[in-house]
Write a protein that holds these residues in place. Structure first.
Motif, PDB file in Angstrom:
ATOM      1  N   ASP A   1       4.092   1.753  -1.821  1.00 48.81           N
ATOM      2  CA  ASP A   1       4.083   3.121  -1.274  1.00 48.81           C
ATOM      3  C   ASP A   1       2.706   3.624  -0.871  1.00 48.81           C
ATOM      4  O   ASP A   1       2.436   4.828  -0.865  1.00 48.81           O
ATOM      5  CB  ASP A   1       4.702   4.116  -2.271  1.00 48.81           C
ATOM      6  CG  ASP A   1       6.192   3.915  -2.464  1.00 48.81           C
ATOM      7  OD1 ASP A   1       6.815   3.315  -1.573  1.00 48.81           O
ATOM      8  OD2 ASP A   1       6.725   4.346  -3.495  1.00 48.81           O
ATOM      9  N   MET A   2       1.819   2.721  -0.487  1.00 56.64           N
ATOM     10  CA  MET A   2       0.449   3.114  -0.160  1.00 56.64           C
ATOM     11  C   MET A   2       0.345   3.927   1.130  1.00 56.64           C
ATOM     12  O   MET A   2      -0.700   4.544   1.381  1.00 56.64           O
ATOM     13  CB  MET A   2      -0.429   1.874  -0.071  1.00 56.64           C
ATOM     14  CG  MET A   2      -0.666   1.188  -1.405  1.00 56.64           C
ATOM     15  SD  MET A   2      -1.666   2.153  -2.546  1.00 56.64           S
ATOM     16  CE  MET A   2      -3.297   1.965  -1.808  1.00 56.64           C
ATOM     17  N   GLU A   3       1.387   3.912   1.950  1.00 61.09           N
ATOM     18  CA  GLU A   3       1.335   4.687   3.191  1.00 61.09           C
ATOM     19  C   GLU A   3       1.421   6.188   2.947  1.00 61.09           C
ATOM     20  O   GLU A   3       1.127   6.993   3.846  1.00 61.09           O
ATOM     21  CB  GLU A   3       2.455   4.259   4.152  1.00 61.09           C
ATOM     22  CG  GLU A   3       3.880   4.575   3.705  1.00 61.09           C
ATOM     23  CD  GLU A   3       4.512   3.463   2.888  1.00 61.09           C
ATOM     24  OE1 GLU A   3       5.738   3.266   3.002  1.00 61.09           O
ATOM     25  OE2 GLU A   3       3.786   2.805   2.112  1.00 61.09           O
TER      26      GLU A   3
ATOM     27  N   LEU B   1      -2.797  10.302  -3.727  1.00 64.91           N
ATOM     28  CA  LEU B   1      -2.102   9.074  -3.350  1.00 64.91           C
ATOM     29  C   LEU B   1      -0.797   8.980  -4.123  1.00 64.91           C
ATOM     30  O   LEU B   1      -0.810   8.902  -5.352  1.00 64.91           O
ATOM     31  CB  LEU B   1      -2.989   7.862  -3.651  1.00 64.91           C
ATOM     32  CG  LEU B   1      -2.349   6.491  -3.494  1.00 64.91           C
ATOM     33  CD1 LEU B   1      -2.028   6.203  -2.030  1.00 64.91           C
ATOM     34  CD2 LEU B   1      -3.260   5.410  -4.064  1.00 64.91           C
ATOM     35  N   MET B   2       0.329   8.987  -3.398  1.00 62.87           N
ATOM     36  CA  MET B   2       1.614   8.839  -4.069  1.00 62.87           C
ATOM     37  C   MET B   2       1.887   7.390  -4.448  1.00 62.87           C
ATOM     38  O   MET B   2       2.632   7.098  -5.372  1.00 62.87           O
ATOM     39  CB  MET B   2       2.750   9.360  -3.183  1.00 62.87           C
ATOM     40  CG  MET B   2       2.985  10.852  -3.289  1.00 62.87           C
ATOM     41  SD  MET B   2       1.674  11.863  -2.549  1.00 62.87           S
ATOM     42  CE  MET B   2       1.979  11.631  -0.800  1.00 62.87           C
ATOM     43  N   GLY B   3       1.313   6.443  -3.690  1.00 62.59           N
ATOM     44  CA  GLY B   3       1.508   5.035  -3.983  1.00 62.59           C
ATOM     45  C   GLY B   3       0.541   4.550  -5.052  1.00 62.59           C
ATOM     46  O   GLY B   3      -0.181   5.329  -5.671  1.00 62.59           O
TER      47      GLY B   3
ATOM     48  N   TYR C   1      -6.579  -1.560   4.158  1.00 62.61           N
ATOM     49  CA  TYR C   1      -5.522  -2.478   4.585  1.00 62.61           C
ATOM     50  C   TYR C   1      -4.211  -2.180   3.859  1.00 62.61           C
ATOM     51  O   TYR C   1      -3.132  -2.156   4.486  1.00 62.61           O
ATOM     52  CB  TYR C   1      -5.937  -3.926   4.319  1.00 62.61           C
ATOM     53  CG  TYR C   1      -4.947  -4.932   4.851  1.00 62.61           C
ATOM     54  CD1 TYR C   1      -5.032  -5.400   6.160  1.00 62.61           C
ATOM     55  CD2 TYR C   1      -3.901  -5.399   4.056  1.00 62.61           C
ATOM     56  CE1 TYR C   1      -4.110  -6.302   6.668  1.00 62.61           C
ATOM     57  CE2 TYR C   1      -2.964  -6.296   4.548  1.00 62.61           C
ATOM     58  CZ  TYR C   1      -3.079  -6.751   5.854  1.00 62.61           C
ATOM     59  OH  TYR C   1      -2.156  -7.627   6.342  1.00 62.61           O
ATOM     60  N   LEU C   2      -4.280  -1.922   2.560  1.00 58.69           N
ATOM     61  CA  LEU C   2      -3.079  -1.648   1.779  1.00 58.69           C
ATOM     62  C   LEU C   2      -2.372  -0.376   2.228  1.00 58.69           C
ATOM     63  O   LEU C   2      -1.151  -0.249   2.085  1.00 58.69           O
ATOM     64  CB  LEU C   2      -3.438  -1.536   0.293  1.00 58.69           C
ATOM     65  CG  LEU C   2      -3.883  -2.830  -0.400  1.00 58.69           C
ATOM     66  CD1 LEU C   2      -4.354  -2.533  -1.815  1.00 58.69           C
ATOM     67  CD2 LEU C   2      -2.750  -3.846  -0.407  1.00 58.69           C
ATOM     68  N   ILE C   3      -3.112   0.568   2.787  1.00 58.58           N
ATOM     69  CA  ILE C   3      -2.527   1.804   3.319  1.00 58.58           C
ATOM     70  C   ILE C   3      -1.995   1.582   4.734  1.00 58.58           C
ATOM     71  O   ILE C   3      -0.894   2.022   5.082  1.00 58.58           O
ATOM     72  CB  ILE C   3      -3.569   2.938   3.317  1.00 58.58           C
ATOM     73  CG1 ILE C   3      -3.981   3.302   1.885  1.00 58.58           C
ATOM     74  CG2 ILE C   3      -3.033   4.186   4.032  1.00 58.58           C
ATOM     75  CD1 ILE C   3      -5.221   4.174   1.802  1.00 58.58           C
ATOM     76  N   SER C   4      -2.769   0.893   5.552  1.00 62.40           N
ATOM     77  CA  SER C   4      -2.466   0.791   6.982  1.00 62.40           C
ATOM     78  C   SER C   4      -1.277  -0.110   7.286  1.00 62.40           C
ATOM     79  O   SER C   4      -0.472   0.193   8.187  1.00 62.40           O
ATOM     80  CB  SER C   4      -3.703   0.278   7.740  1.00 62.40           C
ATOM     81  OG  SER C   4      -4.816   1.093   7.490  1.00 62.40           O
TER      82      SER C   4
ATOM     83  N   GLN D   1       3.495  -4.802  -1.787  1.00 62.54           N
ATOM     84  CA  GLN D   1       2.465  -5.739  -1.344  1.00 62.54           C
ATOM     85  C   GLN D   1       1.851  -6.471  -2.531  1.00 62.54           C
ATOM     86  O   GLN D   1       1.553  -5.869  -3.561  1.00 62.54           O
ATOM     87  CB  GLN D   1       1.345  -4.996  -0.599  1.00 62.54           C
ATOM     88  CG  GLN D   1       1.815  -4.246   0.641  1.00 62.54           C
ATOM     89  CD  GLN D   1       0.677  -3.506   1.319  1.00 62.54           C
ATOM     90  OE1 GLN D   1      -0.074  -4.066   2.119  1.00 62.54           O
ATOM     91  NE2 GLN D   1       0.531  -2.230   1.000  1.00 62.54           N
ATOM     92  N   THR D   2       1.671  -7.788  -2.363  1.00 60.03           N
ATOM     93  CA  THR D   2       0.876  -8.583  -3.293  1.00 60.03           C
ATOM     94  C   THR D   2      -0.050  -9.465  -2.464  1.00 60.03           C
ATOM     95  O   THR D   2       0.065  -9.511  -1.230  1.00 60.03           O
ATOM     96  CB  THR D   2       1.743  -9.485  -4.200  1.00 60.03           C
ATOM     97  OG1 THR D   2       2.347 -10.508  -3.392  1.00 60.03           O
ATOM     98  CG2 THR D   2       2.831  -8.681  -4.902  1.00 60.03           C
ATOM     99  N   ILE D   3      -0.937 -10.200  -3.106  1.00 58.60           N
ATOM    100  CA  ILE D   3      -1.832 -11.077  -2.345  1.00 58.60           C
ATOM    101  C   ILE D   3      -1.061 -12.229  -1.716  1.00 58.60           C
ATOM    102  O   ILE D   3      -1.560 -12.857  -0.782  1.00 58.60           O
ATOM    103  CB  ILE D   3      -2.992 -11.622  -3.212  1.00 58.60           C
ATOM    104  CG1 ILE D   3      -2.459 -12.303  -4.477  1.00 58.60           C
ATOM    105  CG2 ILE D   3      -3.971 -10.528  -3.566  1.00 58.60           C
ATOM    106  CD1 ILE D   3      -3.533 -12.999  -5.283  1.00 58.60           C
ATOM    107  N   GLN D   4       0.150 -12.513  -2.200  1.00 61.10           N
ATOM    108  CA  GLN D   4       0.935 -13.600  -1.624  1.00 61.10           C
ATOM    109  C   GLN D   4       1.768 -13.155  -0.420  1.00 61.10           C
ATOM    110  O   GLN D   4       1.817 -13.837   0.595  1.00 61.10           O
ATOM    111  CB  GLN D   4       1.884 -14.206  -2.677  1.00 61.10           C
ATOM    112  CG  GLN D   4       1.204 -15.042  -3.742  1.00 61.10           C
ATOM    113  CD  GLN D   4       0.649 -14.185  -4.867  1.00 61.10           C
ATOM    114  OE1 GLN D   4       1.091 -13.059  -5.080  1.00 61.10           O
ATOM    115  NE2 GLN D   4      -0.335 -14.718  -5.588  1.00 61.10           N
TER     116      GLN D   4
END
Length: 530
Positions: free
Chosen positions: A222-224, A334-336, A474-477, A509-512
Motif C-alpha cells: 500500500d505504498m501508493e 504514509l498509510m502503507g 520506487y516502492l511508492i511509484s 512488494q518484495t525484493i523478489q
C-alpha cells in the motif's frame, strides 16, 4: 562491538515508547533513535488521540468513520480491534495520569476533526498532545530500558539463510558501525515524509525502517497511499509547519484570497471533509493562482486554544490577530508500510513493525484524523503483551553478509532535492501514468534496482538516508502506476474514479517480486512481476 538484547526498538515515537514502557522488567531492552528522543513526529504532533470515551459516542460510529475516510481499503477486523482497544487504552492512560485537557466541569474536553461525526479527539495541552504524551511515556519507562541516541539503524542482521532477523547494524555520527543482536527487533521508525519538498514530518523521516525491511526480504504494501495534510503554514514559497485540523474543528474555514469558501459546495462536511478531499481542493485553487487561507476570525481565544500554532505563526511573521493563516498542502502520513499481522509480526520471524512504519490494515487508503497516535498506543501495548509471553531462546547463530558492496561514488552523485521535486511532480497529490513511467525510468537509470542487494557499510549517514529515499521512491511509484483508479489519497488524473474492480486489492512488494493480494489474507493473489 556486540550487544545481546531481548528486545531492540528502532525509533522513539509514541508506538516505540508505549511498547518499551510495558515490556517485562526481566527483559533487556534498548531503544535506538538516529536523532534525539524528543525529536520524533509523535513529539511534535498537534492533533490528539481519537477515541470513544464519551457516552454519547459509539464504537460503531468510530469504525464507520475510519472505513469511510479510508475508502473501504482496510482490514475491517483490525479497525474494530483498534477502536475497541483504543477506547480502553486511552481510558487507562488517563487513569494513569496522562494530563489531558478538561472543561470547566472537569469532564474530558473532546475536539472535532475532519471526517469524524462526533467530538472524540482527546487533547493534552491544546495543540501539544504529542509532546505531553511522549513526556508522560518517558516518565514511565522502566529502569531496564536503555535509550541510545544519535545512532542510525541501517541494516537488519539476518541468519545465513536470510530466514530470521537476529539483530541490526547501526552507524554513529563518527562513522563507526555498531552491531546489536536481539531476539526481537521492532521497527517503529515512522514514515517517509522527507521524500517530498513540503512535509509536516521531521526532516530525518526518510523511511529507514521500510527500506531496511524491504532489503531484508519483508513484504511491503500500500505504498501508493500517501496522505497530504491540507494545511501547512505557507510563507514565502515554503511550508513552515503544521496548522492542525483541530483549527477547522474549532470553526476555522478555508477561503481563497477573495474570501470565497473553498469547501462550501464540495462535501457535506465542508471544511471537515476527509483530508484527501480538502487537500485536493486547496491544491486546485493554488494551481489556478489563488492563495488559500484558514479564516480563524470566528475562533475565540485562538492563542489560548492553539499556543503551538500561535508560536509558529509569530516565528514566521504571520499575525494571528489578522485572522487569516496562509496554507498549502504537504505530505503528512504514509498509510502503507511493512506488512504486519495483528501483533505487529512481519513476514520475517524475529522482526516486528508498529506505528507509521507498519501496514496493519487500520488506515486504508486515507487515514482518519487522530487515528495515528491511537494506532501507536494500541499496537505498542498489544506487541508488549505478545513479547512478554514469548520464551527466552538464544539466537546466537551465524549471520548473512552481503558479498558485493555498493559504489559510494554513485550514491554521492545523487541529488536529494532533485528527487523531492520529481516526487512532487510525478507522485504527489495528482498522478498520471505518463509521469509515473518517466519517474520510474529515472529511478531505474539511477541504479535503484541494483542497490537493494548490496552491502552499504561504506556509506555515510547522509548517503544512507539518500539511498533509502530512492528505494522508497520506487516502492511508492511502482504501485502508484499499477493501481489504475483513484482511491483515497491516491489520485490519478487518467483514472479519475474509484473502480469497484480494485476494491480490496493490495499491491505487495518484495525484493523478489510484486503481486496483488485481495484483502488481508493469503488467498486470491495475482502475480504481476517477477
Amino acid at each position: 562491538m556486540k550487544n545481546q538484547l531481548d528486545v531492540l526498538i528502532i525509533g522513539s515515537g509514541i508506538a516505540a515508547l508505549q511498547l518499551a514502557r510495558l515490556l517485562d522488567s526481566a527483559l533487556h531492552v534498548s531503544v535506538i533513535t538516529k536523532s534525539v528522543i524528543r525529536q520524533s513526529n509523535s513529539y511534535w504532533a498537534q492533533g490528539g488521540i481519537a477515541a470513544v470515551v464519551d457516552r454519547n459516542d459509539h464504537l460503531r460510529f468510530h469504525v464507520e468513520d475510519t472505513i469511510t475516510a479510508g475508502r473501504f481499503h482496510h482490514s475491517y477486523r483490525e479497525v474494530e480491534r483498534l477502536v475497541e482497544e483504543g477506547a480502553t487504552t486511552v481510558k487507562q492512560l488517563v487513569a494513569e495520569g496522562l494530563p489531558i485537557d478538561r472543561d470547566e466541569f472537569g469532564h474530558i474536553s473532546l475536539g472535532l476533526e475532519g471526517a469524524h461525526r462526533m467530538n472524540r479527539i482527546v487533547h493534552a495541552g491544546g495543540d501539544a498532545t504529542g509532546r505531553h504524551t511522549i513526556e508522560f511515556l518517558l516518565e514511565q519507562l522502566p529502569e531496564q530500558v536503555q535509550i541510545i541516541e544519535q545512532e542510525m539503524a541501517y541494516e537488519l542482521l539476518l541468519s545465513v539463510d536470510r530466514s530470521t532477523c537476529v539483530g541490526v547494524k547501526t552507524k554513529r555520527r563518527d562513522g563507526s558501525v555498531q552491531i546489536y543482536r536481539a531476539r526481537h527487533v521492532v521497527l517503529a521508525s515512522g514514515g517517509v515524509g522527507a521524500i517530498y519538498p513540503f512535509t509536516t514530518n521531521q526532516t530525518m523521516l526518510t523511511g529507514d525502517g521500510i527500506a531496511m525491511a524491504f532489503r531484508a526480504g519483508a513484504e511491503i504494501a500500500d505504498m501508493e497511499f500517501i496522505q497530504f495534510h491540507p494545511t501547512l503554514l505557507y510563507v514565502n514559497g515554503e511550508t513552515k509547519g503544521l496548522v492542525s485540523e483541530a483549527v477547522r474543528g474549532a470553526g476555522g474555514t478555508l477561503v481563497d484570497e477573495a474570501g470565497n469558501r473553498l469547501m462550501e459546495h464540495v462535501h457535506p462536511l465542508k471544511d471537515l471533509a476527509p483530508r484527501h478531499i480538502t487537500a485536493y481542493e486547496i491544491y486546485k485553487a493554488r494551481a489556478n493562482g489563488k492563495d488559500v487561507y484558514i479564516d480563524i476570525r470566528s475562533i475565540l481565544d485562538f492563542e489560548k486554544q492553539f499556543p503551538t500554532i500561535t508560536a509558529l505563526c509569530e516565528q514566521h511573521g504571520i499575525s494571528v490577530a489578522d485572522g487569516l493563516l496562509p496554507v498549502a498542502p504537504g505530505s503528512h502520513f504514509l498509510m502503507g508500510g511493512i506488512c504486519v499481522d495483528t501483533f505487529g509480526r512481519t513476514t520475517i520471524p524475529g522482526l516486528y513493525a508498529i506505528g507509521e512504519t507498519a501496514n496493519s490494515g487500520v488506515h486504508g487508503a486515507n487515514r482518519l484524523a487522530s487515528n495515528s497516535l491511537l494506532e501507536g498506543i494500541v499496537f505498542g501495548r498489544r506487541l508488549a503483551k505478545y513479547l512478554n509471553e514469548q520464551p527466552q531462546i538464544s539466537n546466537a547463530i551465524p549471520i548473512f553478509h552481503y558479498e558485493e558492496k555498493i559504489d559510494s561514488e554513485k550514491i554521492a552523485l545523487l541529488s536529494k532535492s532533485e528527487l523531492q521535486q520529481r516526487m512532487m511532480e510525478a507522485v504527489g497529490m495528482i498522478r498520471s501514468g505518463e509521469k509515473l513511467q518517466a519517474h520510474l525510468h529515472y529511478l531505474t537509470e539511477s541504479g535503484v534496482n541494483d542497490w537493494i542487494k548490496k552491502g552499504i557499510d561504506v556509506l555515510s549517514h547522509k548517503e544512507i538516508e539518500k539511498l533509502f529515499l530512492f528505494i522508497n521512491s520506487y516502492l511508492i511509484s511502482y504501485p502508484a502506476l499499477l493501481r489504475e483508479e483513484s482511491r483515497g489519497a491516491h489520485i490519478r488524473s487518467d483514472f479519475s474514479i474509484e473502480e469497484e474492480s480494485w476494491m480490496g486489492k493490495r499491491i505487495i512488494q518484495t525484493i523478489q517480486h510484486t503481486w496483488i493480494r485481495r484483502g488481508f489474507c493469503e488467498s486470491d493473489q495475482t502475480r504481476i512481476h517477477a
